[in-house]
Design a protein around this motif. Structure first.
Motif, short mmCIF file in Angstrom:
data_model
loop_
_atom_site.label_atom_id
_atom_site.label_comp_id
_atom_site.label_asym_id
_atom_site.label_seq_id
_atom_site.Cartn_x
_atom_site.Cartn_y
_atom_site.Cartn_z
N LYS A 17 38.87 -15.35 -47.06
CA LYS A 17 38.43 -14.30 -46.15
C LYS A 17 37.83 -14.96 -44.93
O LYS A 17 36.98 -15.83 -45.06
CB LYS A 17 37.39 -13.40 -46.85
N VAL A 20 32.61 -14.19 -40.88
CA VAL A 20 32.21 -13.08 -40.04
C VAL A 20 31.83 -13.59 -38.65
O VAL A 20 31.54 -14.76 -38.47
CB VAL A 20 31.02 -12.32 -40.67
N LYS A 21 31.85 -12.67 -37.70
CA LYS A 21 31.54 -13.06 -36.32
C LYS A 21 30.05 -13.26 -36.10
O LYS A 21 29.63 -14.05 -35.27
CB LYS A 21 32.06 -11.99 -35.34
N ARG A 33 27.29 -19.54 -45.62
CA ARG A 33 28.26 -18.55 -45.15
C ARG A 33 27.75 -17.14 -45.45
O ARG A 33 27.34 -16.83 -46.57
CB ARG A 33 29.61 -18.77 -45.82
N CYS A 34 27.76 -16.30 -44.42
CA CYS A 34 27.19 -14.95 -44.54
C CYS A 34 28.31 -13.94 -44.70
O CYS A 34 29.40 -14.10 -44.14
CB CYS A 34 26.36 -14.62 -43.30
N GLY A 36 28.01 -10.77 -43.74
CA GLY A 36 28.00 -9.86 -42.61
C GLY A 36 27.50 -8.47 -42.92
O GLY A 36 27.43 -7.63 -42.03
N GLN A 37 27.14 -8.20 -44.20
CA GLN A 37 26.63 -6.87 -44.51
C GLN A 37 25.16 -6.77 -44.12
O GLN A 37 24.55 -7.74 -43.73
CB GLN A 37 26.79 -6.56 -46.01
N CYS A 40 23.00 -8.77 -46.47
CA CYS A 40 24.12 -9.53 -46.99
C CYS A 40 23.85 -9.90 -48.45
O CYS A 40 22.71 -9.84 -48.93
CB CYS A 40 24.35 -10.79 -46.15
N TYR A 52 19.33 -9.49 -38.22
CA TYR A 52 20.30 -10.01 -37.26
C TYR A 52 19.68 -9.98 -35.87
O TYR A 52 19.15 -8.96 -35.44
CB TYR A 52 21.57 -9.15 -37.25
N GLN A 103 32.05 -11.48 -30.95
CA GLN A 103 32.24 -10.23 -31.69
C GLN A 103 33.02 -9.26 -30.83
O GLN A 103 32.69 -9.02 -29.68
CB GLN A 103 30.89 -9.61 -32.06
#
Length: 718
Positions: A17, A20-21, A33-34, A36-37, A40, A52, A103
């Motif tokens: 996958k 994320v941006k 590694r995140c 993005g939720q 997260c 964020y 993004q």
């Protein structure tokens, strides 16, 4: 896969996958590694707060630019403006957050990259001393907007290298004069209309005759002078006059000519300072210090520079000229204020602030005092510091000077200066209240009072006086000066309007809000409030802001909080586009629409008045093929204020045009007309500051920064 050495290396497995941006702050810090939720999965598993915020890294690189007529420009290759993203690249307006992290969101804005790049250029135009180049320290010229302030918040102007000895070997012409009367005549030709420190002409104007001989190139610290002025005032005026290109100089933009003018001007300025120091010394200070203070002041044994101005005023007036020289040529705000402070000390010592009676020197005393007052307050305005004096001190009882053609001209100039310094103080106090989230009701009242005061003085300015018919040379010269002073007053009042309203006018722009990080914080869980037209599934974390928490006290309550007045709603017929309103701004006595219209009208008027200011018209045997520069631009900061407001309104108009590309039923394109009007206004601003920069090097930086933002903004058709 086979490498060049014949070895077979394992193929790196791609992510199942893509990353994320935008990663959350804890994952960024731990290099994890995140997902993005919000929150997260990493933060949920480790039971930590997930948040964020925009990244400070990355983004387009800014290439160094040396776009000026300074000698350094001739020694380097032209550097193009940063390349703009191609049309069709869809991104958020939030430069530091979304553009940095690449993004992409579904906003149909084909040139938001240009808007983002332009905003990064114009945002610092509101800072004190924005654009000024600094000639007093040896350093490489930084790129646009880099190094304007040090890490501790102190000022760090754009800098240029000192005079290069390699360019000093070429002969060129410098505007110098051979006598005191010729310098005085040149003062009335080039300076008096913008900076009337002396009474009117005492003799008819004569031809402007600068010494018409080339000056030898030299790498020595002191240029060769055919005639050395005797008075500190004539020396200080010579420093300004030397910056104006000589009529016999066929290439005044060449590096050699600019460096020679710089060298001669600075030599005159240093001689003026040393002469002032010598004339202020007491004779007994070196031989009998104990008796020095009780002795009388030394007498100056030379003829008066102006027949109606006492000799002992010349040092004071010279300091006023040098104050403007330090600002416009050297780009040194500290020395600008220091010279004005020296003049203030001399003026107070001579009790010029409380003069009465009428004699042959009355006008000279009045102009000496009120121009000292003007310069002291101007130093406070351009540096956004507290004035060294109380601006409405009841002890200042000296009557205003007079123009025979305009009885109210001087009064209006001083009132305009008082309004502008009060507006400057208002900005600082407003920022403090916004940061502490207290005292806002008092600021709302001050805003209304300041706006009313400004409008009352504007009404006085617009009541033009009846100019009497006269053939006298002195009165004719003073009528042009009076018109110029009234125009300068109007410029200052417009600048005060922009300062009073600019926060309210532009507080609805996301990037403007983001500059005030003490008020808001990113919270993607807050519902987005951007208009829905043309936008789908906007998920930028910095487009949603926490609700501003008002204090429990009643200091935030204003009449507009409980009323339904139309003042807090946008006017649909206005040309200034609207954006969503944030809760913390609802208490202001003006809507963003109202403040935006005031800033728009004021900025456009500034551009027109600067364009219409008189240019020098000396009597001369030579025909001036090139335009002559206006001088004494101590109020050039108003140019920056005007361009800042126009760029901000252009930003809003451009976004509104993109979000509503379809014209109305009648086919009108009011937004397009507004953008064209802004383009013309900015063109006039660039022309005005370019005229000043013919003589004054520190203003090169202002011109380059405004012109750079202009080219970025209008690099693509709208």
């Amino acid at each position: 896969m086979a490498d060049f050495d014949g070895l077979v290396r394992p193929t790196r497995k791609k992510f199942a996958k893509p990353p994320v941006k935008v990663a959350c702050l804890p994952c960024r810090a731990s290099r994890t590694r995140c997902g993005g939720q919000m929150p997260c999965s990493n933060c949920v598993n480790k039971d930590r707060e997930c948040s964020y915020l925009p990244s400070k890294r990355g983004g387009p690189r800014k290439k160094k630019e040396k776009s000026s007529t300074s000698p350094e420009r001739h020694q380097s290759q032209d550097v193009p403006y940063p390349a703009m993203p191609s049309p069709g690249f869809e991104e958020c307006m939030c430069v530091d957050c979304c553009q940095t992290e690449n993004q992409q969101i579904n906003i149909v804005t084909p040139s938001n990259g240009i808007l983002a790049g332009m905003f990064s250029q114009i945002d610092d135009l509101s800072l004190p001393g924005a654009g000024l180049r600094h000639l007093d320290f040896q350093a490489e010229v930084p790129s646009i907007f880099q190094g304007l302030f040090n890490s501790d918040g102190t000022q760090s102007h754009m800098q240029v290298p000192p005079i290069s000895p390699s360019l000093m070997g070429t002969e060129s012409y410098v505007r110098t004069y051979g006598s005191e009367p010729e310098i005085l005549n040149a003062y009335y030709d080039f300076i008096h209309n913008y900076f009337p420190i002396l009474p009117p002409r005492a003799s008819p104007p004569c031809r402007d005759r600068p010494l018409n001989c080339p000056v030898p190139g030299s790498s020595s610290s002191e240029p060769t002078m055919i005639y050395r002025p005797r008075s500190p005032l004539s020396l200080a005026l010579s420093a300004i006059l030397a910056l104006i290109p000589h009529p016999s100089d066929l290439d005044p933009d060449s590096g050699a000519s600019i460096l020679q003018r710089r060298a001669y001007a600075h030599s005159f300025a240093q001689l003026a300072n040393s002469t002032i120091e010598a004339e202020c010394d007491l004779d007994l200070s070196s031989t009998d210090p104990g008796q020095a203070l009780s002795a009388g002041r030394p007498l100056v044994g030379r003829q008066r520079f102006h027949p109606q101005c006492p000799v002992d005023y010349e040092s004071l007036l010279a300091l006023l000229v040098l104050s403007t020289y330090e600002y416009a040529q050297r780009g040194n705000l500290l020395k600008m204020r220091y010279r004005a402070g020296q003049a203030l000390a001399i003026a107070l010592d001579k009790s010029l602030h409380a003069q009465t009676g009428n004699d042959e020197f009355s006008e000279a005393r009045r102009r000496a005092w009120w121009m000292t007052y003007y310069c002291v307050v101007q130093g406070s305005i351009v540096s956004t510091t507290m004035p060294a004096i109380v601006i409405n001190d009841p002890q200042f009882t000296t009557p205003y000077p007079s123009f025979s053609s305009d009885a109210e001209g001087w009064s209006i100039l001083i009132q305009s200066q008082q309004v502008l310094v009060s507006a400057t103080q208002f900005i600082g106090d407003l920022n403090k209240c916004l940061a502490s989230q207290s005292g806002m009701y008092h600021m709302f009242e001050r805003m209304q009072q300041l706006d009313a005061w400004t409008n009352s003085v504007i009404a006085q300015v617009e009541l033009l006086p009846l100019v009497p018919q006269t053939s006298d040379f002195g009165d004719h010269n003073e009528s042009i000066t009076a018109q110029s002073i009234r125009a300068i007053s109007r410029i200052k009042l417009c600048s005060a309007q922009i300062k009073t309203h600019r926060y309210r006018a532009f507080s609805d722009i996301p990037l403007f809000i983001k500059k005030h990080c003490d008020l808001t914080s990113a919270n993607p869980s807050t519902p987005n409030t951007l208009p829905k037209q043309g936008i789908h599934n906007v998920s930028c974390p910095c487009s949603s802001l926490d609700t501003f928490q008002r204090a429990a006290s009643t200091e935030y309550m204003t009449p507009s909080d409980s009323s339904t007045s139309s003042d807090i709603h946008p006017d649909p017929s206005s040309y200034v586009p609207q954006y969503p309103q944030y809760p913390f701004a609802s208490g202001f006595p003006y809507s963003t629409q109202q403040s935006g219209k005031i800033c728009l009208q004021a900025s456009l008027l500034i551009s027109r008045i600067f364009h219409s200011l008189p240019t020098p018209q000396p009597l001369s045997d030579a025909r001036h093929q090139r335009p002559l520069p206006r001088t004494m631009p101590s109020f050039a900061c108003c140019l920056i204020q005007s361009s800042y407001a126009m760029f901000m309104i252009y930003y809003k108009a451009r976004v509104a045009k993109q979000l509503s590309p379809v014209q109305n039923e009648k086919g009108d394109d009011s937004t397009g007309q507004l953008i064209e009007e802004l383009r013309q206004g900015l063109g006039r601003i660039i022309a005005a500051v370019s005229n000043y920069s013919i003589a004054f090097e520190a203003l090169d930086g202002m011109r380059d920064e405004i012109e750079g933002a202009y080219k970025t903004a209008f690099s693509m058709s709208v």
